[in-house]
Write an enzyme that holds these catalytic residues in place. Sequence first.
Site, PDB file in Angstrom:
ATOM      1  N   HIS A  46      58.083  -4.919 -27.205  1.00 41.03           N
ATOM      2  CA  HIS A  46      57.768  -3.539 -26.819  1.00 41.03           C
ATOM      3  C   HIS A  46      57.546  -3.438 -25.317  1.00 41.03           C
ATOM      4  CE1 HIS A  46      55.424   0.371 -27.347  1.00 41.03           C
ATOM      5  NE2 HIS A  46      55.063  -0.033 -26.137  1.00 41.03           N
ATOM      6  N   GLU A  47      56.648  -4.241 -24.803  1.00 38.45           N
ATOM      7  CA  GLU A  47      56.277  -4.109 -23.396  1.00 38.45           C
ATOM      8  C   GLU A  47      57.432  -4.434 -22.461  1.00 38.45           C
ATOM      9  OE1 GLU A  47      54.062  -2.549 -22.289  1.00 38.45           O
ATOM     10  OE2 GLU A  47      52.660  -2.425 -23.944  1.00 38.45           O
TER      11      GLU A  47
ATOM     12  N   HIS B 239      59.910  -1.742 -21.909  1.00 38.11           N
ATOM     13  CA  HIS B 239      59.591  -0.728 -20.907  1.00 38.11           C
ATOM     14  C   HIS B 239      60.317  -1.039 -19.591  1.00 38.11           C
ATOM     15  CE1 HIS B 239      56.764   1.954 -22.781  1.00 38.11           C
ATOM     16  NE2 HIS B 239      55.969   0.984 -23.165  1.00 38.11           N
TER      17      HIS B 239
ATOM     18  N   GLU C 268      58.315   5.616 -25.136  1.00 36.61           N
ATOM     19  CA  GLU C 268      57.500   4.790 -26.024  1.00 36.61           C
ATOM     20  C   GLU C 268      58.280   4.374 -27.268  1.00 36.61           C
ATOM     21  OE1 GLU C 268      54.340   3.241 -26.689  1.00 36.61           O
ATOM     22  OE2 GLU C 268      54.593   3.175 -24.532  1.00 36.61           O
TER      23      GLU C 268
ATOM     24  N   HIS D  20      52.224   8.052 -27.157  1.00 37.46           N
ATOM     25  CA  HIS D  20      52.167   7.093 -28.255  1.00 37.46           C
ATOM     26  C   HIS D  20      52.236   7.788 -29.615  1.00 37.46           C
ATOM     27  CE1 HIS D  20      50.444   4.937 -24.808  1.00 37.46           C
ATOM     28  NE2 HIS D  20      50.957   3.850 -25.374  1.00 37.46           N
TER      29      HIS D  20
END
Length: 535
Positions: free
Chosen positions: A351-352, A355, A375, A437
């Site tokens: 996920h991170e 980004h 997101e 989110h």
Amino acid sequence: MNRSALFAAATAVVTTTALGLTSATAATGMAAGAPKAPPVPTPAAAVADAKAAIAGNLTALRATTADAFVVKDVIVDPDGSSHVRMDRTIGGLPVLGGDVVVHQTKDGAFKGASLTLSRSANVGRTPKVSIAAATAKALTKGLKAEGRPSLVIEARKGAPRLAYLVITGGTQADGTPSRITTTVDALTGAKLISEQHIETATGDGKSLYSGTVPLQTTAVTGGFTLTDATRGNGFTADANNKTDSILCQILQLGCPTPTKFTDADNHWGTGTNADRASAAVDAHYGAATTFDYYKNVHGRNGIFGDGKGVPSRVHYGTSYVNAFWDGKQMTYGDGDNVAAGPLVSIDVAGHEMSHGVTEHTAALTYSGESGGLNEATSDIFGTLVEFYSNNTSDPGDYYIGEEIMKDRPALRYMDKPSRDGTSPDCYTSDVGNLDVHYSSAIANHFAYLLAEGTGAKTIGGLPHNSPTCNGSTITGLGHDKLGKIWYRALTTYMTSGTTYAQARTATLNAATDLYGASSNERATVAAAWSAVAVN
């Protein structure tokens, strides 16, 4: 620099996408005596053609002769079609929301453009509000200004207008660093858009999670370090429970230096929190798996597309329940052992780090509907990285953060987002007003339906059941096709201000490119968006 967190409190690249050959002629070569097809253009030729096309297509680009364009990315498809992503300036001022992707045929003819700008952004460029007043408007408690505000043209929401871009830094309530960009109307002093650039991956957040895994390390005097020379020298280090000060966040001064992990026999961790290296094993494995996923599945060589690895820091802060991407590195907290354990599970890493991919492609603004899409992109690819890992200790599923959570089954649920008590299952015009989110839920729900369809099933040992907003029944395409379609849409058709309606168009275009205008895949994309009320 974008910073993104998992919890509520993401260089020029040349890539190609495999498109199937559908005709006997295409498969076996041109018939004897047939004219030769023009050669596939080089990226440089595609850029030259795109720049040449601008003057004759100003209306399509919502441009005037005052607009200038700077190339950010180039994609040349195997069939010779090209897609040139550009940022826009007017009178030397960046136009926020003015980015565009120019699409061209193999012979360089203009096919159209992807953009969110609906009118010319050529506005007056003389401010009436002082820099001091604009800075004061942007500041909130606990934040300090970073550098000198700059003039921009804000075109991401409403009518384009001259604005100051103010950057502020500080610390969020849960200890996550804060870096906010705010635009302030340079004529009226009104605050326009604020965007948090600390994009975290989880905050409820536990090799703690993935069992015994292979690690690429580097030999040094006395042993080994967690440095992966096979993936651009990305490394994992111990933050020693320190945090980034405001001076560090704003001016990069006095930043704590993490300690690189070392080990004498190259056998790391014990799988428990008693050994600080255990969390580092998860983080290092997550970084490697995410790198491999993008390279092997999408042909992307590293998060930035330049082959370079990224650093990871573990043990950040004390009882810090989050993880974040700050534009250059991953940072993981240990959790508080009440809401979450250490936030180093593989879907959090995916996920991170995703980004970073978004930041270097579509650069989706981290607020409004585009923020929800930002997101969701990280949730989608974090999930796909988990599937790609094929790890029996943490099998693929559509729950976000299920390994790290202690006070609930998961942080978010892609099959039925409303299970978290806050996220919507269906699109409404108010979605863009939610925290990113939660507004991400619409795309997450779409992605699940596209991959898995409707009906109760067990995936990764967990129950899933996804209702639709229109009562329809959908047969999914599988998560591999979901990934290919979403990546193509992100890198080729989405721009910084893409809305949900425009994301529908972007994914339909991507499905057409990959599978054909009359394909089942394209029809399923349309059906899945309608199933979450995006029409």
